[in-house]
Structures are given as structure tokens and as C-alpha cells.
Scaffold this motif. Structure first.
Motif, PDB file in Angstrom:
ATOM      1  N   GLU A 239       0.830  -1.200   0.000  1.00  0.00           N
ATOM      2  CA  GLU A 239       0.000   0.000   0.000  1.00  0.00           C
ATOM      3  C   GLU A 239       0.869   1.256   0.000  1.00  0.00           C
ATOM      4  OE1 GLU A 239      -3.820   1.798   2.447  1.00  0.00           O
ATOM      5  OE2 GLU A 239      -2.258   0.759   3.570  1.00  0.00           O
ATOM      6  N   MET A 243       0.894   3.961  -3.084  1.00  0.00           N
ATOM      7  CA  MET A 243       0.364   5.299  -2.789  1.00  0.00           C
ATOM      8  C   MET A 243       1.219   6.395  -3.423  1.00  0.00           C
ATOM      9  SD  MET A 243      -2.459   5.584  -1.172  1.00  0.00           S
ATOM     10  CE  MET A 243      -3.621   4.541  -0.306  1.00  0.00           C
ATOM     11  N   ILE A 246      -0.283   7.966  -6.466  1.00  0.00           N
ATOM     12  CA  ILE A 246      -1.568   8.655  -6.304  1.00  0.00           C
ATOM     13  C   ILE A 246      -1.343  10.046  -5.725  1.00  0.00           C
ATOM     14  CG2 ILE A 246      -3.782   8.584  -5.076  1.00  0.00           C
ATOM     15  CD1 ILE A 246      -3.584   5.529  -5.200  1.00  0.00           C
ATOM     16  N   GLN A 248      -1.398  13.366  -3.554  1.00  0.00           N
ATOM     17  CA  GLN A 248      -1.475  13.484  -2.102  1.00  0.00           C
ATOM     18  C   GLN A 248      -2.906  13.716  -1.609  1.00  0.00           C
ATOM     19  OE1 GLN A 248       1.418  13.225  -0.084  1.00  0.00           O
ATOM     20  NE2 GLN A 248      -0.061  13.043   1.571  1.00  0.00           N
ATOM     21  N   ARG A 251      -5.048  10.470  -1.357  1.00  0.00           N
ATOM     22  CA  ARG A 251      -4.573   9.296  -0.600  1.00  0.00           C
ATOM     23  C   ARG A 251      -5.409   8.994   0.634  1.00  0.00           C
ATOM     24  NH1 ARG A 251       2.043  10.201  -0.836  1.00  0.00           N
ATOM     25  NH2 ARG A 251       2.150  10.389  -3.127  1.00  0.00           N
ATOM     26  N   LYS A 255      -6.725   5.315   1.800  1.00  0.00           N
ATOM     27  CA  LYS A 255      -5.966   4.659   2.867  1.00  0.00           C
ATOM     28  C   LYS A 255      -6.878   3.931   3.837  1.00  0.00           C
ATOM     29  CE  LYS A 255      -1.414   5.727   4.308  1.00  0.00           C
ATOM     30  NZ  LYS A 255      -0.420   6.643   4.763  1.00  0.00           N
TER      31      LYS A 255
END
Length: 260
Positions: A239, A243, A246, A248, A251, A255
Motif C-alpha cells: 500500500e 500510494m 496517487i 497526495q 490518498r 488509505k
């Protein structure tokens, strides 16, 4: 459907036509078959001269792509899928992922995961996927170059059309009224050339470039996920790695879907 392309094309036509009306130029001036022949026919003649037939044949498909919404799996969905796959692999072993291969629609993803399940060397898997990605990137670049080149030819052909029109206009200076009309008609080709070049061809080439970059970004994300699965990384580690691909601000919404 890609709404931005539809809006852009419609707004482009409206801007030119309404702008002409506001400037006092009659829309009937665009009824100039010779100008259309020079610009449209000339542009396609240039394309046939510049590219092999196989590439020119792809033009209808390329046009469709600019109006089609992205079909690739979203990055958020990829993160969740890789977390799920890593949980299965850690719990039951990498061979347990074989049941999941058939559910994956993306051939690139499916091929990479199959190589991992077959126990191929990580460097080999990485090299194969990187090579496939490089070939795809090159193919996309060649395809959109048709639009890019058309965008450079059309405005120049507009100048050519204007020169041809002026030659015809200046051939007979006996009637001033006819001369003014002929000179006005001569510049219709310039309008068409600039419009098709800078409102249609080049913007659509840029749209294809952005679509290609998005697809390549997703493919790089898939490569990272596949190699992480092969390395036996935990769902949390995978993960964290994915991330990175992707933005900010997106995220936090994603998450929390992984981890053991």
C-alpha cells in the motif's frame, strides 16, 4: 464519453462562428469549396505522403479514442486489489493467486501476475514488463504523431490557399467590387487552416498524449505491485509503495483499505 473533447469541439465552432458574426463577417463566406479542398484534401494528402498506409488507417480509431472516457482500472481500485492479492499470497502462498488471474481484465496485469505465479526470476519479469511498456509508449507516440503532423500542415496549407486565392483575385483588377469579394474569399482557406490545425488536430494530439501518460502511469503502478507481490511484501508495504503513484490529496480517501 470524454466530455471535455465534446465541449472543446463545440465551443471551438461556436467561438469562430459567433466571432465572425460579431465582427460583421458573413457566415456565407465559408461556403468556399476550393478552400475546403485545399485545406482538408491537402492535409490528408500530406498525411498520406508522411505516413505509411497502416498508420493513416488508424485515424478513425484515434478520433474515437479522443471522445472515449478512460476504461483502465482506477488507481484506487488497483491499490485495493493488490492489497487483497498480497493478503491471499501471505496466507495461502503465491500459487493461490492462480484463481485470481482469470478475474483480471487487463492483459498486461494478467501476463505479469502469471509470470510471478510460474516462479520466473524477478529480474526477468521486470525486464519483460518494462520492455512491453516501452513498446506501448513508442506505439502511442507514433499514433498521435499523425495528429501532430496534421496540425503543422493545416495552417501552412491555409497560407497556400490564401496565396492561390490572391493570385485569382489579382488576375482581374477591372472590377473593384469583385476584387474585394475575391480577396475576402482568399482568406477563408487561412481561417480553415488555422482552425483545423490549432483547434482540432493539435489539441486532440495533446489529448492522446495525456491519455497515454495516464495509461503508462497505471502500467508502472501495476509493475510495482507485481514485483512487490513476488518479493513477499506485506499488504501495508505494498500500500505504501503504490500510494506514491496517487496524488497526495486523494490518498486519505483510499488509505485504510489494506494491512493485516
Amino acid at each position: 464519453m470524454e466530455k471535455s473533447t465534446v465541449i472543446g469541439v463545440i465551443l471551438g465552432f461556436i467561438s469562430v462562428f459567433v466571432g465572425m458574426i460579431l465582427k460583421g463577417a458573413p457566415l456565407t463566406a465559408l461556403n468556399n469549396p476550393a478552400a475546403f479542398l485545399i485545406i482538408i484534401g491537402g492535409t490528408f494528402a500530406c498525411l498520406f505522403n508522411a505516413f505509411p498506409m497502416d498508420q493513416v488507417k488508424k485515424l478513425p480509431t484515434l478520433f474515437k479514442l479522443t471522445f472515449r472516457a478512460p476504461e483502465a482500472q482506477s488507481k484506487a481500485e488497483l491499490v485495493k486489489l493488490f492489497i487483497e492479492l498480497s493478503q491471499i499470497a501471505r496466507r495461502e502462498g503465491i500459487l493461490a493467486l492462480e484463481n485470481k488471474v482469470g478475474e483480471i481484465q487487463d492483459p498486461f496485469f494478467r501476463n505479469g501476475l502469471s509470470m510471478v505465479i510460474d516462479g520466473m526470476d524477478p529480474d526477468f519479469v521486470s525486464d519483460v514488463l518494462d520492455a512491453e511498456l516501452a513498446v506501448m509508449e513508442s506505439r502511442h507516440s507514433e499514433a498521435r504523431s499523425v495528429f501532430t503532423q496534421a496540425g503543422t500542415y493545416a495552417p501552412t496549407l491555409g497560407v497556400l490557399g490564401a496565396v492561390v486565392g490572391l493570385i485569382a483575385a489579382l488576375a482581374d483588377l477591372s472590377d473593384v467590387n469583385k476584387l474585394g469579394h475575391a480577396i475576402s474569399a482568399a482568406f477563408v482557406a487561412t481561417i480553415l487552416g488555422i482552425f483545423t490545425g490549432y483547434v482540432i488536430w493539435l489539441p486532440l494530439a495533446n489529448k492522446l498524449k495525456l491519455k497515454s501518460a495516464e495509461e503508462i502511469g497505471i502500467k508502472r503502478m501495476i509493475i510495482e505491485g507485481i514485483l512487490s507481490l513476488q518479493a513477499g511484501d506485506s499488504p501495508t508495504a505494498i500500500e505504501a509503495k503504490l500510494m506514491v503513484f496517487i496524488p497526495q490529496n486523494e490518498r486519505e480517501a483510499i488509505k485504510g483499505g489494506g494491512g493485516e
